[in-house]
Every structure is written in C-alpha cells, then in structure tokens.
Design an enzyme around this catalytic site. Structure first.
Site, PDB file in Angstrom:
ATOM      1  N   GLU A 136       0.716  -1.242  -0.026  1.00 58.21           N
ATOM      2  CA  GLU A 136       0.019   0.177  -0.064  1.00 58.21           C
ATOM      3  C   GLU A 136       0.673   1.186  -0.008  1.00 58.21           C
ATOM      4  O   GLU A 136       0.491   2.118   0.853  1.00 58.21           O
ATOM      5  CB  GLU A 136      -1.006  -0.030   1.106  1.00 58.21           C
ATOM      6  CG  GLU A 136      -2.206  -1.150   1.165  1.00 58.21           C
ATOM      7  CD  GLU A 136      -3.099  -0.985   2.190  1.00 58.21           C
ATOM      8  OE1 GLU A 136      -4.125  -1.417   2.102  1.00 58.21           O
ATOM      9  OE2 GLU A 136      -2.692  -0.935   3.446  1.00 58.21           O
TER      10      GLU A 136
ATOM     11  N   GLU B 234      -6.732  -7.682  -1.092  1.00 60.20           N
ATOM     12  CA  GLU B 234      -7.290  -7.571   0.145  1.00 60.20           C
ATOM     13  C   GLU B 234      -8.768  -7.460  -0.125  1.00 60.20           C
ATOM     14  O   GLU B 234      -9.230  -6.224  -0.413  1.00 60.20           O
ATOM     15  CB  GLU B 234      -6.743  -6.772   1.055  1.00 60.20           C
ATOM     16  CG  GLU B 234      -5.099  -6.864   1.446  1.00 60.20           C
ATOM     17  CD  GLU B 234      -4.631  -5.986   2.192  1.00 60.20           C
ATOM     18  OE1 GLU B 234      -5.633  -5.119   2.951  1.00 60.20           O
ATOM     19  OE2 GLU B 234      -3.565  -5.790   2.380  1.00 60.20           O
TER      20      GLU B 234
END
Length: 590
Positions: free
Chosen positions: A200, A274
């Site tokens: 991320e 995710e």
C-alpha cells in the site's frame, strides 16, 4: 503479544481469512486444482496474459486467503490451512513481520512460532500455493506496520524512503530473510508463486524512488517469481512499480473500482489482494459486526467457523465444479471456572530487586533507552522517577506517549495523556519522588505519521515551569525473562480485601486432562495485561468493548498453570475461564 495501536482489530485475530478473489472470463480447462506437491517440471511460473493468469502456460485461477503465521500458535497452523482448503481456497497469502524477526538489531529469530520456512513448507504439504508479502512495511494492523521500533532511535529517520539509515537496515534484514524464501519459490520446487513489493505504498508515497529500490532489493537477492503491488483505489496510481502487477484492496466491490484498475494497467488480470473481512474496534467503543453477505470474518480468532465460511464454501464449490474437502472439526473450548488470584506484590516492591534503572539528566524516550543490546525498548511501560520539593503545577507540554499515571511517592495523583496535559500536585514536606508510569498503547500501523511514533516521554515535563531533571528510568517491557524472574522475587503476600495498584497478581489454574482453548474474563478488574505460563495474552480495560482474552490450548499444560496479571489500578480477586468469547456491546454496520 502487545496489541498494536492505531487501528485495532478483533475478528481478524490470528486466523482471520482475507479474500483475494480473481475474476476470469475464460471458463475452459485450468490448472487451479493442482497443488504444489503434484506439479513437477516447473519452468514458467505464474504469468499474466491479457485477462487471465497462467501457470506453466495453462489458465490458472487464484482463490486466496490470508493466514498470518505470527498470529496463530504453531500447533494450529495446519488446522487453519485445512479449513482454507475446505473453504475452496488454493492459495495462502502471508505477511512477514520484520519487528518480530529482528526484535534486537542484528539478531534474527526464525524459530518456533516464527519459523517461516516450516510454515511455507506446511502450506505446500497441505496443497496451498503462497503469495508472500515480505514488506519491509506490512501494515497488517501491526505495531508500526511491522517495522522495528529501534529504527526510530535515529532522530532523522525517514521510514519507507531511500533514506540511507532505513535502506541499510532493510538490506541487512533482507540478507537474512531471502535465503529462507528463495529456495521455496515455485521455480525451485516450492509453493511461492508470487511476491509482493512493499504494501500500500500509494497511500504513503513520500519517495518516488522507494518502490524501485524495494524491487531491486528483492530481485538482487534471488526473487524470480511474479511481482505484485497492493493498494486501495486512491493509492493505485501512486503505488505502481514497473514490472509488477497492480492489485487492489477494498471493503466491498463498488461500481468502477475494477474499471479504474483497467485504466492504471491495461490488458492484465484483475485481482483483489485484500477483500477486507472485518473492521476495527476502539477502546471504549462498540464491537462492530457486519452482515456476512458483505463483510465478515471467515474464521474467528479461535479458528471457529462463521456463516461467512459456509457461504464462501458454497460459492467456490460452484465455481470449481467439484466437491470440496469436508471442513475439519472445530477445537472444543473449555470453561475452567473461577480462578483465584491469591498473591500480589506491589510494583514499588519489585523495582529494587528486579530492574536496574537507567540514569539520565533528561527524559529518554522508550526507543532510545540503552537496553536490549542498544536496541531500546519496543513495548510495555516505562517508569520515570525524579525528585521534587513541594507541589504545584505539572505540565506535560504534550510530551507523554501515550498515557502516564502520576504518583507522588506511592500516592496516585492523576493521569496525563493527549487530552490531559496538566495536573496539580499536592504540597508536602521535604523531598519526594515524582513517578510517571507511562504506557505505550501501540504505534500506529498506517498513515503519514509513522516517523512520529516514539513512546514514553519524548520531551521535557515541567513542574512550576521548570523542566524535571535527573531521572531514574525503569523499563517494564515484561519480556519472558522478566516474568520468569518475577516468580522468584521475595515479597509476594496474600491479596487484601481491597488494594490499589500498580501491582502484580498471581494465581494458578489446575487442569486435569488435555488442555483446551478457553477465554479469560476479567470482570471486576480495571486495566492491565495478562500472562499465562509466560505468554502475553494482551491488554484488558474495563471500558471495553472486549471482555475476554483468547487463551489457546497449546499454551496450557496438564497440571499447574501460572497466571500473572499486571493491574494498573483496581484489582479483582478472581478471573473466569469461559468457553465463549465476550466481545462487548455489538453495533451492526451496513
């Protein structure tokens, strides 16, 4: 383990399963049902071609779930893997927590519950491919996103950048990690089919050269499998690195997310790394629950099935088109009843015999204490003592991280934290000890404030506008060696009818038969930490929401089991062992 600060999680636990679902247009023959132990003659590895994945040149679908070995007792690794297979998953994803593997700078631990090689090999044995997410930053709702706290000893540290002090530490870590990982790659006969570059980074994006550095650090040490990145929608375009497949993270599938992924990288398979399965509970708030048709954990912290598991099992079975393995039986839970905490010893009585203080003219933050082979202190509490004359106005200047109980000698005066920065100290005769017991509530794991996560006293505290000086500083990290030494300390005595901490309390749980999982309920206790046979179960706090702590059966033994509680303020006399968790007042979220 000490629970992480910032965003908290409950239903994730150690065994939560995050879904990474791949939609493919092609429905022809594919190799998705092949398992690592069955595939030989490997040359091509996982590849992408237009809208699909290929394995050895044949269409391959990834049904992935996340299981973090460092959150699950080793004795339960295989149980969780078998449940993944029974759900219809063929791929396991896991992070690698740097701050556990290198708790002390230069000393690496890949043993017992941190035996990554054994974990990955067990995944292969149980028919699961692996997508490895080695960081160095992992987020993962983990303290400092998995980065070691000793990095913050450098006052100029710039985490997650090409700052020399950071990259030198990453290089040293990868030099030890990659020799474990490289032989377990797909092309070398192992289960690892892909490796993620950082995590991320598009939501951080402080250094345009950083992702290229991490990619080189992986490739130069022998990583040869498909590389991936992982970002939410807003960070996608900022977290890319050439040569890596971009994947997306989200809470629920909304119109436009996958189309946006197409604009970032064209003619590539769309993968969700995710698909979040739970949300965060905060101290003092409710326990959040989501409907299983949108958002919920597949397994509980103790490995029990939820309705989400069976919904997904039904879905994946229909897609795969063949029967799935039967779900394993769940581990039975025990209710061992009331446990009497029959002895206690005050923190003030422990200090002289167990802890050698650090002496310093100025306050020293936790990470810079000269401890643990100069790696500082990572978790727990720090006690700062200074001599004062008289009382007056105490002001923290917002230098307390995160919460300090204030005592004059042994008399409790009040608390200092982010919201309360000043107290009145009572007047008194002669010289007295001013004591600040500072709790590290955990470092944030996500966001732009990672460089500001030093704990303890991070600057001067003032009494009547004069900074306190000449401290004795006691580290209360409460590591296993400390807890073992605590058993031998003289001064333990029977618990009185009423006692105010801080103090340690101990009792015994006697188990006649094979130990089973249980949950400890601390009704009547205020705030502290629980240890069982030296294992740190975590914090409790009467403000909730959670009312129980999960105690895995493998941490217990037949016969005598020692329970030690560090209570900050008001102690009860008993705790309850129950067979179901109490997660607090529930709030349903759409």
């Amino acid at each position: 383990m000490w629970p992480c600060g910032g965003r908290r999680q409950r239903r994730f636990g150690g065994a939560a399963v995050l879904l990474g679902v791949l939609w493919l247009l092609a429905r022809r023959f594919n190799w998705s049902e092949l398992i690592p132990m069955q595939l030989w003659g490997r040359t091509l590895g996982l590849q992408t071609e237009n809208s699909q994945f290929l394995l050895e040149g044949m269409p391959f679908r990834i049904f992935g779930g996340s299981m973090h070995y460092f959150r699950v007792p080793r004795e339960y690794w295989e149980d969780r893997m078998l449940k993944m297979k029974a759900c219809g998953l063929n791929t396991l994803t896991t992070y690698v927590p740097w701050n556990l593997h290198e708790q002390t700078r230069g000393k690496f631990d890949f043993t017992q519950d941190l035996d990554l090689e054994a974990f990955l090999s067990l995944a292969a044995k149980n028919g699961l491919w692996v997508i490895l997410r080695p960081g160095p930053y992992i987020c993962s709702e983990w303290d400092l996103g998995g980065l070691p706290s000793w990095l913050l000893q450098d006052p100029e540290m710039q985490l997650r950048t090409t700052y020399k002090g950071f990259t030198e530490a990453v290089d040293a870590y990868f030099d030890h990690l990659m020799p474990i990982v490289v032989p377990l790659q797909y092309k070398k006969g192992g289960p690892i089919i892909a490796v993620q570059v950082e995590n991320e980074y598009g939501s951080y994006a402080k250094d345009p050269n950083y992702m290229a550095y991490v990619k080189r650090a992986l490739l130069s040490r022998g990583i040869v499998e498909l590389l991936m990145t992982s970002d939410n929608k807003n960070g996608l375009s900022f977290g890319l690195v050439e040569g890596a497949l971009a994947t997306v993270n989200f809470q629920k599938l909304e119109p436009g997310v996958l189309k946006y992924l197409d604009t970032v990288q064209r003619d590539q398979p769309k993968m969700v790394m995710e698909y979040w399965t739970g949300w965060f509970d905060n101290w003092g708030g409710p326990h959040y629950v989501f409907d299983a048709d949108d958002y919920d954990a597949v397994l509980t912290e103790a490995g029990d099935y939820t309705s989400k598991f069976f919904k997904l099992r039904q879905l994946f079975s229909a897609i795969i088109g063949q029967p799935l393995p039967l779900p394993p039986m769940i581990e039975s839970k025990a209710s061992y009843g009331a446990i009497l905490l029959h002895q206690y010893i005050s923190l003030w009585d422990v200090l002289p015999s167990l802890i050698q203080p650090v002496k310093s003219e100025f306050p020293v933050n936790m990470e810079n204490l000269h401890l643990n082979d100069s790696s500082g202190q990572s978790y727990g509490y720090v006690l700062y003592e200074a001599v004062i004359f008289g009382g007056g106005h105490l002001h923290s200047r917002d230098h307390v991280r995160d919460r300090a109980q204030v005592f004059v000698n042994t008399m409790y005066v009040g608390e200092l934290d982010y919201n309360t920065v000043e107290l009145s100290l009572p007047e008194g005769q002669g010289f007295r000890q001013l004591r600040l017991l500072v709790e590290n509530r955990g470092r944030v794991n996500y966001g732009l404030a990672l460089n500001e996560q030093r704990k303890g006293l991070i600057g001067d505290v003032f009494l009547n506008k004069t900074p306190l000086r000449n401290f004795k500083i006691y580290s209360l990290e409460m590591k296993p060696d400390f807890m073992k030494s605590l058993q031998q300390v003289a001064g333990w005595s029977a618990v009185p009818d009423y006692f105010v901490g801080p103090a340690f309390f101990r009792g015994r749980l006697w188990i006649e038969h094979q130990p089973q999982d249980t949950f400890l309920k601390l009704q009547g206790w205020e705030k502290g930490v629980v240890f069982v046979n030296g294992h740190n179960l975590g914090r409790y706090w009467k403000i909730g929401p959670q009312e129980t702590l999960y105690l895995p059966g493998p941490w217990l033994q037949k016969g005598n089991n020692e329970i030690v509680i560090f209570e900050e303020r008001t102690a009860g006399r008993i705790i309850q062992s129950v067979d179901i968790p109490y997660l607090g007042r529930t709030q349903y979220v759409d």
